[in-house]
Design a protein around this motif. Sequence first.
Motif, PDB file in Angstrom:
ATOM      1  N   PRO A 224       0.820  -1.217   0.000  1.00 51.89           N
ATOM      2  CA  PRO A 224       0.000   0.000   0.000  1.00 51.89           C
ATOM      3  C   PRO A 224       0.850   1.262   0.000  1.00 51.89           C
ATOM      4  CG  PRO A 224       0.057  -0.973   2.189  1.00 51.89           C
ATOM      5  CD  PRO A 224       0.736  -1.949   1.276  1.00 51.89           C
ATOM      6  N   LEU A 225       0.346   2.297  -0.645  1.00 50.67           N
ATOM      7  CA  LEU A 225       0.986   3.608  -0.559  1.00 50.67           C
ATOM      8  C   LEU A 225       0.649   4.209   0.800  1.00 50.67           C
ATOM      9  CD1 LEU A 225       0.288   5.272  -4.034  1.00 50.67           C
ATOM     10  CD2 LEU A 225       2.482   4.495  -3.151  1.00 50.67           C
ATOM     11  N   THR A 226       1.667   4.677   1.506  1.00 49.81           N
ATOM     12  CA  THR A 226       1.424   5.265   2.822  1.00 49.81           C
ATOM     13  C   THR A 226       1.960   6.684   2.946  1.00 49.81           C
ATOM     14  OG1 THR A 226       3.480   4.313   3.697  1.00 49.81           O
ATOM     15  CG2 THR A 226       1.468   2.997   3.941  1.00 49.81           C
ATOM     16  N   ALA A 227       2.680   7.179   1.929  1.00 51.91           N
ATOM     17  CA  ALA A 227       3.234   8.531   1.975  1.00 51.91           C
ATOM     18  C   ALA A 227       3.274   9.103   0.564  1.00 51.91           C
ATOM     19  CB  ALA A 227       4.640   8.518   2.578  1.00 51.91           C
ATOM     20  N   LEU A 228       3.333  10.426   0.475  1.00 49.36           N
ATOM     21  CA  LEU A 228       3.369  11.095  -0.826  1.00 49.36           C
ATOM     22  C   LEU A 228       4.486  12.133  -0.848  1.00 49.36           C
ATOM     23  CD1 LEU A 228      -0.451  11.714  -1.428  1.00 49.36           C
ATOM     24  CD2 LEU A 228       1.000  10.077  -2.652  1.00 49.36           C
ATOM     25  N   LEU A 229       5.207  12.160  -1.964  1.00 49.12           N
ATOM     26  CA  LEU A 229       6.204  13.194  -2.226  1.00 49.12           C
ATOM     27  C   LEU A 229       5.747  13.958  -3.458  1.00 49.12           C
ATOM     28  CD1 LEU A 229       8.979  14.537  -1.738  1.00 49.12           C
ATOM     29  CD2 LEU A 229       9.973  12.771  -3.218  1.00 49.12           C
TER      30      LEU A 229
ATOM     31  N   VAL B 228       6.111   5.027  -1.117  1.00 51.08           N
ATOM     32  CA  VAL B 228       5.993   6.456  -1.406  1.00 51.08           C
ATOM     33  C   VAL B 228       5.461   6.653  -2.822  1.00 51.08           C
ATOM     34  CG1 VAL B 228       7.194   8.666  -1.578  1.00 51.08           C
ATOM     35  CG2 VAL B 228       7.936   6.972   0.111  1.00 51.08           C
ATOM     36  N   GLY B 229       4.434   7.467  -2.960  1.00 52.72           N
ATOM     37  CA  GLY B 229       3.955   7.870  -4.273  1.00 52.72           C
ATOM     38  C   GLY B 229       4.555   9.219  -4.629  1.00 52.72           C
TER      39      GLY B 229
ATOM     40  N   VAL C 108       0.801   5.309 -12.128  1.00 54.09           N
ATOM     41  CA  VAL C 108      -0.627   5.568 -11.965  1.00 54.09           C
ATOM     42  C   VAL C 108      -0.978   6.935 -12.535  1.00 54.09           C
ATOM     43  CG1 VAL C 108      -2.480   5.875 -10.272  1.00 54.09           C
ATOM     44  CG2 VAL C 108      -0.711   4.145  -9.899  1.00 54.09           C
ATOM     45  N   GLN C 109      -2.073   6.998 -13.265  1.00 53.19           N
ATOM     46  CA  GLN C 109      -2.598   8.275 -13.747  1.00 53.19           C
ATOM     47  C   GLN C 109      -3.925   8.558 -13.066  1.00 53.19           C
ATOM     48  OE1 GLN C 109      -2.297   9.260 -18.097  1.00 53.19           O
ATOM     49  NE2 GLN C 109      -1.881   7.073 -18.208  1.00 53.19           N
ATOM     50  N   ILE C 110      -4.109   9.801 -12.639  1.00 49.48           N
ATOM     51  CA  ILE C 110      -5.388  10.211 -12.081  1.00 49.48           C
ATOM     52  C   ILE C 110      -5.854  11.464 -12.806  1.00 49.48           C
ATOM     53  CG2 ILE C 110      -5.041   9.166  -9.820  1.00 49.48           C
ATOM     54  CD1 ILE C 110      -4.145  11.845  -8.756  1.00 49.48           C
ATOM     55  N   GLY C 111      -7.148  11.678 -12.800  1.00 51.44           N
ATOM     56  CA  GLY C 111      -7.691  12.813 -13.527  1.00 51.44           C
ATOM     57  C   GLY C 111      -7.694  14.107 -12.739  1.00 51.44           C
TER      58      GLY C 111
ATOM     59  N   VAL D 133      -6.481  11.124  -2.487  1.00 51.13           N
ATOM     60  CA  VAL D 133      -6.987  10.670  -1.187  1.00 51.13           C
ATOM     61  C   VAL D 133      -7.342   9.190  -1.237  1.00 51.13           C
ATOM     62  CG1 VAL D 133      -8.825  10.954   0.517  1.00 51.13           C
ATOM     63  CG2 VAL D 133      -7.804  12.967  -0.566  1.00 51.13           C
ATOM     64  N   GLY D 134      -7.895   8.744  -2.355  1.00 50.90           N
ATOM     65  CA  GLY D 134      -8.296   7.351  -2.482  1.00 50.90           C
ATOM     66  C   GLY D 134      -7.158   6.389  -2.758  1.00 50.90           C
ATOM     67  N   LEU D 135      -5.968   6.913  -3.060  1.00 54.93           N
ATOM     68  CA  LEU D 135      -4.832   6.049  -3.384  1.00 54.93           C
ATOM     69  C   LEU D 135      -3.982   5.687  -2.178  1.00 54.93           C
ATOM     70  CD1 LEU D 135      -3.429   7.675  -6.668  1.00 54.93           C
ATOM     71  CD2 LEU D 135      -4.910   5.671  -6.462  1.00 54.93           C
TER      72      LEU D 135
END
Length: 255
Positions: free
Chosen positions: A29-34, A200-201, A233-236, A242-244
Amino acid sequence: MDPGQGRPRSEADAADTTPDVDETNRAVPLTALLFDVCGVFYDDTGWRRWLFRLVTKMGVDTHYEAFFALFDQDYLSGSVETDTDYWEALRAYLGAIGLGRGTIDEVLAAGRPRRRDWETSLRPLPGVRATLETLATRGVPLGAACSSAIPGSSLTHRLRQLRLDTLFDRAAPEDGDCDLPQMERFDRHAQALGVAANEVGFVSGSILARQHAVGTGFRVISIASTPQEAEGVQIGRFSELVGLVQETGRHRLAG
Protein backbone atom coordinates in the motif's frame (compact mmCIF):
# COMPACT_ATOMS: atom_id res chain seq x y z
CA MET A 1 13.40 -44.00 -17.20
CA ASP A 2 13.13 -41.38 -19.89
CA PRO A 3 16.29 -39.44 -20.68
CA GLY A 4 16.67 -36.62 -18.24
CA GLN A 5 14.01 -37.93 -15.84
CA GLY A 6 14.92 -37.27 -12.23
CA ARG A 7 17.52 -34.65 -13.11
CA PRO A 8 17.04 -31.06 -11.93
CA ARG A 9 15.85 -28.75 -14.65
CA SER A 10 18.18 -26.03 -15.85
CA GLU A 11 17.45 -22.39 -14.99
CA ALA A 12 16.32 -21.89 -18.57
CA ASP A 13 13.77 -24.72 -18.25
CA ALA A 14 12.60 -23.92 -14.74
CA ALA A 15 9.49 -21.84 -14.18
CA ASP A 16 10.28 -18.27 -13.17
CA THR A 17 9.10 -17.83 -9.60
CA THR A 18 10.78 -14.46 -9.06
CA PRO A 19 8.09 -11.92 -8.13
CA ASP A 20 7.60 -9.16 -10.65
CA VAL A 21 8.70 -5.79 -9.26
CA ASP A 22 5.56 -4.04 -10.49
CA GLU A 23 3.36 -6.78 -9.03
CA THR A 24 5.20 -6.53 -5.70
CA ASN A 25 4.78 -2.76 -5.62
CA ARG A 26 1.08 -3.04 -6.39
CA ALA A 27 0.70 -5.37 -3.42
CA VAL A 28 2.32 -2.82 -1.08
CA PRO A 29 0.00 0.00 0.00
CA LEU A 30 0.99 3.61 -0.56
CA THR A 31 1.42 5.27 2.82
CA ALA A 32 3.23 8.53 1.97
CA LEU A 33 3.37 11.09 -0.83
CA LEU A 34 6.20 13.19 -2.23
CA PHE A 35 5.09 16.10 -4.41
CA ASP A 36 6.99 17.74 -7.24
CA VAL A 37 5.73 21.20 -6.33
CA CYS A 38 6.37 22.89 -9.69
CA GLY A 39 3.51 22.10 -12.03
CA VAL A 40 1.58 20.05 -9.46
CA PHE A 41 0.64 22.60 -6.80
CA TYR A 42 0.54 25.49 -9.27
CA ASP A 43 0.61 26.04 -13.02
CA ASP A 44 4.26 26.54 -13.98
CA THR A 45 3.63 26.79 -17.72
CA GLY A 46 2.59 30.45 -17.93
CA TRP A 47 6.09 31.92 -17.94
CA ARG A 48 7.56 29.10 -20.02
CA ARG A 49 4.95 29.27 -22.75
CA TRP A 50 5.43 33.03 -23.01
CA LEU A 51 9.21 32.58 -23.28
CA PHE A 52 8.84 29.80 -25.85
CA ARG A 53 6.55 31.91 -28.03
CA LEU A 54 9.06 34.76 -27.89
CA VAL A 55 12.13 32.73 -28.84
CA THR A 56 10.31 30.99 -31.70
CA LYS A 57 9.41 34.43 -33.06
CA MET A 58 13.12 35.21 -32.86
CA GLY A 59 13.88 32.29 -35.17
CA VAL A 60 14.35 29.25 -32.90
CA ASP A 61 12.83 26.18 -34.59
CA THR A 62 12.06 23.54 -31.96
CA HIS A 63 9.30 21.94 -29.89
CA TYR A 64 8.24 23.14 -26.44
CA GLU A 65 9.13 19.91 -24.62
CA ALA A 66 12.52 19.57 -26.31
CA PHE A 67 13.40 23.23 -25.71
CA PHE A 68 12.85 23.04 -21.95
CA ALA A 69 14.12 19.49 -21.46
CA LEU A 70 17.56 20.56 -22.68
CA PHE A 71 17.45 23.84 -20.74
CA ASP A 72 16.46 22.12 -17.48
CA GLN A 73 18.93 19.26 -17.72
CA ASP A 74 22.03 20.98 -19.11
CA TYR A 75 21.72 24.57 -17.88
CA LEU A 76 19.56 24.67 -14.74
CA SER A 77 20.28 21.42 -12.93
CA GLY A 78 22.36 21.96 -9.82
CA SER A 79 23.70 25.42 -10.65
CA VAL A 80 20.91 27.97 -10.23
CA GLU A 81 20.57 29.61 -6.81
CA THR A 82 19.76 33.24 -7.63
CA ASP A 83 17.90 35.25 -10.25
CA THR A 84 21.26 36.26 -11.73
CA ASP A 85 22.21 32.58 -12.11
CA TYR A 86 18.93 31.90 -13.90
CA TRP A 87 19.30 34.70 -16.43
CA GLU A 88 22.94 33.85 -17.08
CA ALA A 89 21.94 30.22 -17.68
CA LEU A 90 19.23 31.35 -20.09
CA ARG A 91 21.68 33.66 -21.87
CA ALA A 92 24.16 30.81 -22.32
CA TYR A 93 21.44 28.46 -23.56
CA LEU A 94 20.03 30.89 -26.10
CA GLY A 95 23.54 31.53 -27.40
CA ALA A 96 24.22 27.81 -27.70
CA ILE A 97 21.11 27.27 -29.83
CA GLY A 98 22.06 30.02 -32.24
CA LEU A 99 20.60 33.37 -31.17
CA GLY A 100 22.82 36.42 -31.53
CA ARG A 101 23.89 38.64 -28.64
CA GLY A 102 21.53 41.49 -29.55
CA THR A 103 18.55 39.15 -29.86
CA ILE A 104 19.38 37.52 -26.53
CA ASP A 105 19.53 40.96 -24.88
CA GLU A 106 16.04 41.67 -26.23
CA VAL A 107 14.68 38.37 -24.88
CA LEU A 108 16.14 38.96 -21.42
CA ALA A 109 15.01 42.60 -21.27
CA ALA A 110 11.44 41.58 -22.10
CA GLY A 111 11.55 38.47 -19.95
CA ARG A 112 12.67 39.86 -16.59
CA PRO A 113 9.55 41.95 -15.81
CA ARG A 114 7.32 39.27 -17.31
CA ARG A 115 8.76 36.60 -15.02
CA ARG A 116 8.51 38.87 -11.95
CA ASP A 117 4.82 39.43 -12.67
CA TRP A 118 4.27 35.69 -13.09
CA GLU A 119 6.10 34.88 -9.85
CA THR A 120 3.97 37.25 -7.78
CA SER A 121 0.73 35.90 -9.24
CA LEU A 122 1.23 32.22 -8.31
CA ARG A 123 -1.69 30.54 -6.57
CA PRO A 124 -2.44 26.89 -5.75
CA LEU A 125 -4.46 25.05 -8.37
CA PRO A 126 -8.10 24.26 -7.48
CA GLY A 127 -8.45 21.43 -4.98
CA VAL A 128 -4.80 21.37 -3.94
CA ARG A 129 -5.11 22.86 -0.47
CA ALA A 130 -8.30 20.97 0.45
CA THR A 131 -6.77 17.66 -0.64
CA LEU A 132 -3.51 18.28 1.22
CA GLU A 133 -5.45 19.18 4.36
CA THR A 134 -7.43 15.93 4.10
CA LEU A 135 -4.27 13.89 3.66
CA ALA A 136 -2.54 15.66 6.55
CA THR A 137 -5.43 15.17 8.96
CA ARG A 138 -5.45 11.46 8.09
CA GLY A 139 -1.81 11.22 9.13
CA VAL A 140 -0.35 10.67 5.65
CA PRO A 141 3.33 11.78 5.62
CA LEU A 142 3.77 14.50 2.99
CA GLY A 143 7.01 15.65 1.39
CA ALA A 144 7.89 18.30 -1.19
CA ALA A 145 10.55 18.46 -3.90
CA CYS A 146 11.01 20.46 -7.09
CA SER A 147 12.14 19.30 -10.53
CA SER A 148 12.78 22.76 -11.97
CA ALA A 149 14.75 25.71 -10.68
CA ILE A 150 13.14 28.38 -8.51
CA PRO A 151 15.75 31.11 -8.86
CA GLY A 152 16.08 33.32 -5.82
CA SER A 153 13.67 31.21 -3.78
CA SER A 154 13.98 28.11 -1.67
CA LEU A 155 11.36 25.41 -1.77
CA THR A 156 10.26 26.46 1.72
CA HIS A 157 9.77 30.02 0.49
CA ARG A 158 7.65 28.81 -2.43
CA LEU A 159 5.46 26.69 -0.15
CA ARG A 160 5.05 29.69 2.16
CA GLN A 161 4.12 31.86 -0.82
CA LEU A 162 1.40 29.33 -1.71
CA ARG A 163 0.36 29.18 1.98
CA LEU A 164 0.91 25.43 2.03
CA ASP A 165 4.02 25.30 4.23
CA THR A 166 2.17 24.35 7.43
CA LEU A 167 0.99 21.10 5.85
CA PHE A 168 4.50 19.67 5.52
CA ASP A 169 6.82 18.11 8.06
CA ARG A 170 9.49 20.55 9.24
CA ALA A 171 11.96 17.63 9.34
CA ALA A 172 11.73 17.09 5.58
CA PRO A 173 14.98 17.79 3.69
CA GLU A 174 15.28 21.25 2.17
CA ASP A 175 15.96 21.15 -1.56
CA GLY A 176 17.91 24.39 -1.48
CA ASP A 177 18.17 25.56 -5.08
CA CYS A 178 15.56 23.00 -6.18
CA ASP A 179 17.70 21.38 -8.84
CA LEU A 180 16.45 18.23 -10.52
CA PRO A 181 15.90 15.52 -7.89
CA GLN A 182 18.62 12.86 -8.14
CA MET A 183 18.71 9.36 -6.67
CA GLU A 184 20.28 10.42 -3.38
CA ARG A 185 17.72 13.19 -2.99
CA PHE A 186 14.87 10.69 -3.28
CA ASP A 187 16.57 8.47 -0.70
CA ARG A 188 16.71 11.39 1.72
CA HIS A 189 13.03 12.11 1.22
CA ALA A 190 12.06 8.48 1.85
CA GLN A 191 14.05 8.54 5.08
CA ALA A 192 12.41 11.80 6.17
CA LEU A 193 8.95 10.40 5.42
CA GLY A 194 9.76 7.38 7.57
CA VAL A 195 8.60 4.70 5.13
CA ALA A 196 10.14 2.35 2.57
CA ALA A 197 10.69 3.77 -0.92
CA ASN A 198 8.07 1.51 -2.50
CA GLU A 199 5.44 2.90 -0.13
CA VAL A 200 5.99 6.46 -1.41
CA GLY A 201 3.95 7.87 -4.27
CA PHE A 202 5.86 10.54 -6.21
CA VAL A 203 3.43 13.00 -7.81
CA SER A 204 5.01 14.84 -10.74
CA GLY A 205 4.35 16.20 -14.19
CA SER A 206 8.01 15.85 -15.19
CA ILE A 207 8.87 12.75 -17.21
CA LEU A 208 12.56 12.99 -16.28
CA ALA A 209 11.82 13.39 -12.56
CA ARG A 210 9.45 10.41 -12.65
CA GLN A 211 12.17 8.31 -14.29
CA HIS A 212 14.57 9.23 -11.48
CA ALA A 213 11.91 8.32 -8.92
CA VAL A 214 11.25 4.91 -10.48
CA GLY A 215 14.98 4.19 -10.36
CA THR A 216 14.88 4.72 -6.59
CA GLY A 217 11.89 2.42 -6.11
CA PHE A 218 9.23 5.11 -5.72
CA ARG A 219 5.76 4.65 -7.22
CA VAL A 220 5.01 7.45 -9.67
CA ILE A 221 1.70 9.25 -10.06
CA SER A 222 0.79 11.71 -12.80
CA ILE A 223 -2.26 13.94 -12.96
CA ALA A 224 -4.13 14.25 -16.27
CA SER A 225 -1.03 13.16 -18.17
CA THR A 226 -1.20 12.20 -21.83
CA PRO A 227 -1.04 8.41 -22.40
CA GLN A 228 2.24 8.40 -24.31
CA GLU A 229 3.98 10.28 -21.48
CA ALA A 230 2.47 8.31 -18.63
CA GLU A 231 4.27 6.04 -16.19
CA GLY A 232 2.77 4.40 -13.16
CA VAL A 233 -0.63 5.57 -11.96
CA GLN A 234 -2.60 8.28 -13.75
CA ILE A 235 -5.39 10.21 -12.08
CA GLY A 236 -7.69 12.81 -13.53
CA ARG A 237 -7.89 15.18 -10.56
CA PHE A 238 -5.66 16.09 -7.63
CA SER A 239 -8.37 15.11 -5.14
CA GLU A 240 -8.18 11.47 -6.30
CA LEU A 241 -4.94 11.14 -4.35
CA VAL A 242 -6.99 10.67 -1.19
CA GLY A 243 -8.30 7.35 -2.48
CA LEU A 244 -4.83 6.05 -3.38
CA VAL A 245 -3.16 6.35 0.00
CA GLN A 246 -3.65 4.19 3.06
CA GLU A 247 -4.19 6.00 6.34
CA THR A 248 -1.31 5.60 8.78
CA GLY A 249 -3.15 6.27 12.01
CA ARG A 250 -0.86 9.20 12.78
CA HIS A 251 -3.67 11.75 12.73
CA ARG A 252 -2.87 15.40 13.17
CA LEU A 253 -4.55 18.72 12.58
CA ALA A 254 -3.66 20.52 9.36
CA GLY A 255 -2.48 24.11 9.41
